[in-house]
Motif scaffolding. Sequence first.
Motif, PDB file in Angstrom:
ATOM      1  N   SER A  34       6.366  -2.378  -1.544  1.00  0.00           N
ATOM      2  CA  SER A  34       5.365  -2.779  -0.551  1.00  0.00           C
ATOM      3  C   SER A  34       4.475  -3.877  -1.128  1.00  0.00           C
ATOM      4  O   SER A  34       4.423  -4.085  -2.351  1.00  0.00           O
ATOM      5  CB  SER A  34       4.504  -1.586  -0.146  1.00  0.00           C
ATOM      6  N   LEU A  35       3.753  -4.554  -0.273  1.00  0.00           N
ATOM      7  CA  LEU A  35       2.902  -5.658  -0.707  1.00  0.00           C
ATOM      8  C   LEU A  35       1.875  -5.188  -1.738  1.00  0.00           C
ATOM      9  O   LEU A  35       1.734  -5.781  -2.808  1.00  0.00           O
ATOM     10  CB  LEU A  35       2.209  -6.272   0.511  1.00  0.00           C
ATOM     11  N   THR A  36       1.164  -4.100  -1.433  1.00  0.00           N
ATOM     12  CA  THR A  36       0.115  -3.626  -2.334  1.00  0.00           C
ATOM     13  C   THR A  36       0.697  -3.180  -3.669  1.00  0.00           C
ATOM     14  O   THR A  36       0.164  -3.524  -4.733  1.00  0.00           O
ATOM     15  CB  THR A  36      -0.666  -2.463  -1.691  1.00  0.00           C
ATOM     16  N   GLU A  37       1.786  -2.425  -3.632  1.00  0.00           N
ATOM     17  CA  GLU A  37       2.362  -1.918  -4.872  1.00  0.00           C
ATOM     18  C   GLU A  37       2.927  -3.042  -5.735  1.00  0.00           C
ATOM     19  O   GLU A  37       2.808  -3.018  -6.964  1.00  0.00           O
ATOM     20  CB  GLU A  37       3.456  -0.890  -4.568  1.00  0.00           C
ATOM     21  N   CYS A  38       3.552  -4.029  -5.116  1.00  0.00           N
ATOM     22  CA  CYS A  38       4.100  -5.149  -5.878  1.00  0.00           C
ATOM     23  C   CYS A  38       2.982  -5.953  -6.540  1.00  0.00           C
ATOM     24  O   CYS A  38       3.073  -6.310  -7.721  1.00  0.00           O
ATOM     25  CB  CYS A  38       4.936  -6.040  -4.969  1.00  0.00           C
ATOM     26  N   LEU A  39       1.915  -6.217  -5.808  1.00  0.00           N
ATOM     27  CA  LEU A  39       0.787  -6.947  -6.374  1.00  0.00           C
ATOM     28  C   LEU A  39       0.122  -6.157  -7.494  1.00  0.00           C
ATOM     29  O   LEU A  39      -0.281  -6.722  -8.519  1.00  0.00           O
ATOM     30  CB  LEU A  39      -0.242  -7.267  -5.283  1.00  0.00           C
ATOM     31  N   TYR A  40       0.016  -4.840  -7.321  1.00  0.00           N
ATOM     32  CA  TYR A  40      -0.618  -4.024  -8.355  1.00  0.00           C
ATOM     33  C   TYR A  40       0.247  -4.003  -9.623  1.00  0.00           C
ATOM     34  O   TYR A  40      -0.282  -4.039 -10.740  1.00  0.00           O
ATOM     35  CB  TYR A  40      -0.860  -2.607  -7.848  1.00  0.00           C
ATOM     36  N   GLU A  41       1.554  -3.953  -9.451  1.00  0.00           N
ATOM     37  CA  GLU A  41       2.460  -4.010 -10.600  1.00  0.00           C
ATOM     38  C   GLU A  41       2.276  -5.327 -11.354  1.00  0.00           C
ATOM     39  O   GLU A  41       2.255  -5.357 -12.588  1.00  0.00           O
ATOM     40  CB  GLU A  41       3.902  -3.870 -10.121  1.00  0.00           C
TER      41      GLU A  41
END
Length: 315
Positions: A144-151
Amino acid sequence: MTNVLNLQNSNAEDQTAVLMRIKAKLDAKEVTSAQLAREISSSPATVSQILNGKYQADATAIVTKLAKWLTRNEEKKSSPVVNPGFVMTTTAKQIMDDMTYAQISESIVVIYGASGVGKSEALREYKRNNNNVWHVTASPSRSSLTECLYELAMELDMEQAPRRKGPLSRVIRKRLMGTEGLIVIDEADHLDYPTLEELRILQEETGVGMVLVGNNRVYTQLTGGRRNEDFARLFSRIAKKRGIHKTKVADVKAIGDAWNVSGDKERALMQKISERPGGLRLLTKTLKLAAMFCKGELITEKALRAAFNELENND
């Protein structure tokens, strides 16, 4: 001995020295006469006759084989088999050149194709040897957008990064500005369109390079039947594309050289293993297990076959 061996057009002293060294190996029980005969593709009777000065034909060809055997035997002692680690194959060099291009030109590169051809290993090696390279791997839980950015934020050492996508995107953008770095997204075929679009915008705003890596689906996502206006906009930003659809013969040769596997039978078996699902990944696992079987000696066809069978059959 010279008359018996009929050493035509050769240095009798050199050949006599070879035979004396072979006898010393046999006397020290470093090798048996039967094993020696097998390894030079001759018969035990022929080897025995030559060593005892009773061979009636021209022995030059056999003595030459014995000399080569001595050289290989010494190489085995001085160069025990060890895991060479990363091997710079033709494919790996192509991938790393593409990554250099993306970083220097501040553009997007897509690398896609078959599994097990060495993509991920090349990505990690490039990161080890270059500054400001941030490598993340997408997955179902991080797609997801949020999870990818957080990674990505974690890879950037931003331990206190916010968890909401708006603030998260802004702090990442600020962190990347002026770095002349490279973002590498492995397994990018897991990403959906909003995430890919966010990454595109992030790349354009910060001027970093970006490499999207995955199977054929990552390319299909950008082209194929879904190439509507939105995907066309994303596709037009891709500066370079690299499709790798099978293991190269040159890659297997480079790996064989690195592992000091030189026999024709061993090389042929390595090539066959590399053509199985998993490609070079399976080949490397097989070599590691075969090296364990050989306990520091050169890897043989028998060891390779035993290792492959053990990896493929769990019973």
